[in-house]
Design a protein around this motif. Structure first.
Motif, short mmCIF file in Angstrom:
data_model
loop_
_atom_site.label_atom_id
_atom_site.label_comp_id
_atom_site.label_asym_id
_atom_site.label_seq_id
_atom_site.Cartn_x
_atom_site.Cartn_y
_atom_site.Cartn_z
N ALA A 1 0.88 -1.11 -0.06
CA ALA A 1 -0.02 -0.03 -0.04
C ALA A 1 0.91 1.11 -0.07
N VAL A 2 0.22 2.34 -0.32
CA VAL A 2 1.08 3.58 -0.28
C VAL A 2 0.18 4.28 0.78
N VAL A 3 0.88 4.71 1.76
CA VAL A 3 0.40 5.59 3.06
C VAL A 3 0.65 7.01 2.85
N VAL A 4 -0.21 7.98 2.96
CA VAL A 4 -0.05 9.15 3.04
C VAL A 4 -0.51 9.87 4.36
N PRO A 5 0.59 10.39 5.05
CA PRO A 5 0.02 10.95 6.24
C PRO A 5 -0.70 12.36 6.09
N GLY A 6 -1.47 12.87 6.87
CA GLY A 6 -2.13 14.12 6.75
C GLY A 6 -1.03 15.00 7.31
N GLY A 7 -1.28 16.44 6.67
CA GLY A 7 -0.37 17.36 7.29
C GLY A 7 -1.09 18.76 7.53
N PRO B 1 -7.62 20.27 1.76
CA PRO B 1 -6.23 20.09 2.43
C PRO B 1 -5.34 21.36 2.20
N ASN B 2 -4.50 21.57 3.20
CA ASN B 2 -3.67 22.51 3.03
C ASN B 2 -2.37 22.50 2.12
N ALA B 3 -1.72 23.32 1.91
CA ALA B 3 -0.72 23.19 0.63
C ALA B 3 0.15 21.92 0.83
N GLU B 4 0.63 21.63 2.17
CA GLU B 4 1.52 20.45 2.26
C GLU B 4 0.93 19.27 2.05
N THR B 5 -0.37 19.26 2.58
CA THR B 5 -1.03 18.01 2.42
C THR B 5 -1.51 17.75 1.09
N TRP B 6 -1.87 18.71 -0.01
CA TRP B 6 -2.05 18.50 -1.18
C TRP B 6 -0.76 17.86 -1.84
N THR B 7 0.38 18.55 -1.64
CA THR B 7 1.54 17.95 -2.37
C THR B 7 1.77 16.57 -1.95
N ARG B 8 1.74 15.93 -0.72
CA ARG B 8 1.70 14.67 -0.22
C ARG B 8 0.54 13.98 -0.79
N LEU B 9 -0.56 14.25 -1.07
CA LEU B 9 -1.79 13.55 -1.66
C LEU B 9 -1.53 13.35 -3.04
N VAL B 10 -1.26 14.34 -3.50
CA VAL B 10 -0.82 14.19 -5.37
C VAL B 10 0.17 12.96 -5.35
#
Length: 139
Positions: A73-79, A93-102
């Motif tokens: 799996a790919v795990v994406v932590p929230g920011g 999502p804030n900017a950091e979380t958007w980057t992680r999510l994408v």
């Protein structure tokens, strides 16, 4: 609450307040505590010192240079997320979380694996938003 009080900047502000409180009885000790608190607060606030403290942590887990051949799996932590309910819009999502999510979606698609979104909100008193739910809606 003890954790928040023990971490900077709260612990440094408490140190300075104690210094101010004892200044009348122990002038040198009180001034030393206030000065120590101010100096530490300043040094922990400037970029060179922050970078010096973060470098060992960042180098301990360097970013992936190459994707693994297989993953479960790919795990994406929230920011963090932005609550827009005050304008009748859904939270995002804030900017950091958007980057992680994408990036997480991109890697999950390449590896053809499930995407696992995690995270609470980090603000126990301010909001009821949950980063994982906000990211799931955005994804």
């Amino acid at each position: 609450m003890i954790w928040f009080l023990a971490m900077p900047p709260a612990c440094l502000i408490i140190l300075m307040l104690i210094g101010m409180a004892i200044t009348r009885k122990r002038r040198k000790t009180g001034r030393a505590l206030v000065l120590t608190g101010l100096i530490m607060l300043y040094f922990l606030s400037i970029e060179p010192v922050v970078n010096l403290l973060l470098k060992p942590l960042e180098s301990a887990a360097p970013p992936l240079q190459q994707l693994p051949a297989r993953a479960d799996a790919v795990v994406v932590p929230g920011g963090g997320s932005v609550d827009l309910t005050w304008i009748n819009a859904p939270p995002v999502p804030n900017a950091e979380t958007w980057t992680r999510l994408v990036k997480g979606i991109e890697i999950a698609r390449k590896l053809n694996t499930p995407l696992v979104l995690t995270g609470g909100n980090g603000e126990p008193f301010a909001t009821t938003l949950n980063d994982a739910d906000v990211m799931a809606t955005a994804a």
